[in-house]
Design an enzyme around this catalytic site. Structure first.
Site, PDB file in Angstrom:
ATOM      1  N   GLY A  42      35.652  44.247  42.930  1.00 24.75           N
ATOM      2  CA  GLY A  42      35.597  44.018  41.494  1.00 24.75           C
ATOM      3  C   GLY A  42      34.356  44.527  40.791  1.00 24.75           C
ATOM      4  O   GLY A  42      34.415  44.897  39.623  1.00 24.75           O
ATOM      5  N   ASP A  98      31.280  40.931  39.483  1.00 25.91           N
ATOM      6  CA  ASP A  98      32.085  41.099  38.276  1.00 25.91           C
ATOM      7  C   ASP A  98      32.163  39.786  37.502  1.00 25.91           C
ATOM      8  O   ASP A  98      31.911  39.735  36.308  1.00 25.91           O
ATOM      9  CB  ASP A  98      33.493  41.603  38.632  1.00 25.91           C
ATOM     10  CG  ASP A  98      34.158  40.807  39.769  1.00 25.91           C
ATOM     11  OD1 ASP A  98      33.561  39.819  40.269  1.00 25.91           O
ATOM     12  OD2 ASP A  98      35.277  41.173  40.158  1.00 25.91           O
ATOM     13  N   ASP A 101      33.454  32.502  38.878  1.00 23.62           N
ATOM     14  CA  ASP A 101      34.505  31.572  38.469  1.00 23.62           C
ATOM     15  C   ASP A 101      34.126  30.187  39.006  1.00 23.62           C
ATOM     16  O   ASP A 101      33.355  29.467  38.380  1.00 23.62           O
ATOM     17  CB  ASP A 101      35.830  32.106  39.024  1.00 23.62           C
ATOM     18  CG  ASP A 101      37.036  31.279  38.634  1.00 23.62           C
ATOM     19  OD1 ASP A 101      36.873  30.240  37.991  1.00 23.62           O
ATOM     20  OD2 ASP A 101      38.170  31.668  38.991  1.00 23.62           O
ATOM     21  N   VAL A 151      41.235  36.741  33.624  1.00 22.26           N
ATOM     22  CA  VAL A 151      41.006  38.008  32.924  1.00 22.26           C
ATOM     23  C   VAL A 151      41.154  39.193  33.873  1.00 22.26           C
ATOM     24  O   VAL A 151      40.990  39.048  35.089  1.00 22.26           O
ATOM     25  CB  VAL A 151      39.605  38.044  32.255  1.00 22.26           C
ATOM     26  CG1 VAL A 151      39.541  37.092  31.078  1.00 22.26           C
ATOM     27  CG2 VAL A 151      38.497  37.731  33.264  1.00 22.26           C
ATOM     28  N   ARG A 163      42.328  47.164  37.323  1.00 22.64           N
ATOM     29  CA  ARG A 163      40.876  47.315  37.485  1.00 22.64           C
ATOM     30  C   ARG A 163      40.339  48.456  36.614  1.00 22.64           C
ATOM     31  O   ARG A 163      39.171  48.475  36.262  1.00 22.64           O
ATOM     32  CB  ARG A 163      40.517  47.647  38.939  1.00 22.64           C
ATOM     33  CG  ARG A 163      40.789  46.525  39.927  1.00 22.64           C
ATOM     34  CD  ARG A 163      40.152  46.890  41.266  1.00 22.64           C
ATOM     35  NE  ARG A 163      40.657  46.086  42.361  1.00 22.64           N
ATOM     36  CZ  ARG A 163      40.212  44.875  42.693  1.00 22.64           C
ATOM     37  NH1 ARG A 163      39.272  44.304  41.990  1.00 22.64           N
ATOM     38  NH2 ARG A 163      40.719  44.235  43.732  1.00 22.64           N
TER      39      ARG A 163
HETATM   40  P1  IMP Z   1      34.741  32.366  42.610  1.00 20.27           P
HETATM   41  O1  IMP Z   1      34.455  32.259  44.065  1.00 20.27           O
HETATM   42  O2  IMP Z   1      35.744  31.345  42.170  1.00 20.27           O
HETATM   43  O3  IMP Z   1      33.489  32.348  41.746  1.00 20.27           O
HETATM   44  O4  IMP Z   1      35.515  33.714  42.354  1.00 20.27           O
HETATM   45  C1  IMP Z   1      34.943  34.903  42.590  1.00 20.27           C
HETATM   46  C2  IMP Z   1      35.944  36.026  42.716  1.00 20.27           C
HETATM   47  O5  IMP Z   1      37.298  35.669  42.330  1.00 20.27           O
HETATM   48  C3  IMP Z   1      35.528  37.124  41.775  1.00 20.27           C
HETATM   49  O6  IMP Z   1      34.582  37.990  42.372  1.00 20.27           O
HETATM   50  C4  IMP Z   1      36.839  37.806  41.490  1.00 20.27           C
HETATM   51  O7  IMP Z   1      37.120  38.763  42.482  1.00 20.27           O
HETATM   52  C5  IMP Z   1      37.868  36.701  41.569  1.00 20.27           C
HETATM   53  N1  IMP Z   1      38.159  36.179  40.215  1.00 20.27           N
HETATM   54  C6  IMP Z   1      37.748  35.019  39.684  1.00 20.27           C
HETATM   55  N2  IMP Z   1      38.197  34.865  38.423  1.00 20.27           N
HETATM   56  C7  IMP Z   1      38.912  35.982  38.158  1.00 20.27           C
HETATM   57  C8  IMP Z   1      39.628  36.438  36.984  1.00 20.27           C
HETATM   58  O8  IMP Z   1      39.704  35.799  35.926  1.00 20.27           O
HETATM   59  N3  IMP Z   1      40.239  37.647  37.104  1.00 20.27           N
HETATM   60  C9  IMP Z   1      40.194  38.415  38.239  1.00 20.27           C
HETATM   61  N4  IMP Z   1      39.535  38.020  39.337  1.00 20.27           N
HETATM   62  C10 IMP Z   1      38.893  36.823  39.295  1.00 20.27           C
END
Ligand code: IMP
Length: 178
Positions: A42, A98, A101, A151, A163
């Site tokens: 990403g 990127d 979350d 998103v 992407r």
């Molecule tokens: P986290 O571990 O929940 O912080 O998520 C991290 C990863 O989940 C990011 O690096 C993205 O690859 C993917 N991700 C989280 N939210 C989104 C989104 O809204 N769209 C696309 N990919 C996401």
């Protein structure tokens, strides 16, 4: 180009934010060398554009991680698909992401990289979802705080697609493309 979903952040707004992040990083690391660590896939666009806005000497490395979970939710269990090529001990490291979350992926990566004893380690993320970090993550360089919607675009995918969009769009979870 046909747009996908509602545009949340335009191409120009992204360029402005990335330029600002580049100025902040260049000022903070003045007189030092930096290792940028991009998290694939990403972060590849953020990495490419951000690196070109940084004026201190920069080396590149990449990690590829995959988070177990369904297409739109991260499970917090992270698998390293590709590790760094280089040692990071005594290096100044900035992880380029990127989006943050839940924060679980970065939490895992920080723990994993801190053990390797870098001189310093910080995070640059284009997007930070507001209010849903399960683990508080200090994102020193951030582009935008966004609502907790799913998103796509500018590196972010849904089932591998979108992407390449030059903007960031919200995908309606009740009306996802097949
Ligand atoms: P986290 O571990 O929940 O912080 O998520 C991290 C990863 O989940 C990011 O690096 C993205 O690859 C993917 N991700 C989280 N939210 C989104 C989104 O809204 N769209 C696309 N990919 C996401």
């Amino acid at each position: 180009m046909e747009t996908i979903g509602k545009i949340l952040i335009t191409e120009d707004e992204i360029a402005d934010a990335v330029a600002r992040m580049g100025r902040e990083i260049s000022a903070d690391y003045d007189g030092k060398e930096l290792l940028l660590v991009g998290i694939l896939k990403g972060a590849f666009l953020t990495m490419a554009d951000l690196a070109r806005q940084i004026t201190v000497p920069v080396e590149f490395d990449f990690m590829a991680v995959s988070s177990y979970g369904d297409a739109t939710k991260s499970s917090g269990v992270v698998r390293i698909l590709k590790d760094l090529d280089q040692e990071i001990s005594n290096r100044h490291v900035v992880i380029v992401e990127d989006i943050v979350d839940t924060g679980l992926t970065l939490h895992y990566l920080l723990e994993n990289l801190r053990v390797r004893q870098p001189a310093s380690i910080e995070i640059a993320a284009l997007l930070v979802k507001e209010g849903i970090q399960q683990i508080p993550i200090d994102v020193k360089y951030r582009g935008f705080d966004i609502p907790p919607d799913f998103v796509v675009g500018y590196g972010l995918d849904y089932t591998g697609l979108f992407r390449n969009l030059p903007y960031v769009s919200v995908l309606d979870p009740d009306n996802l493309p097949v």
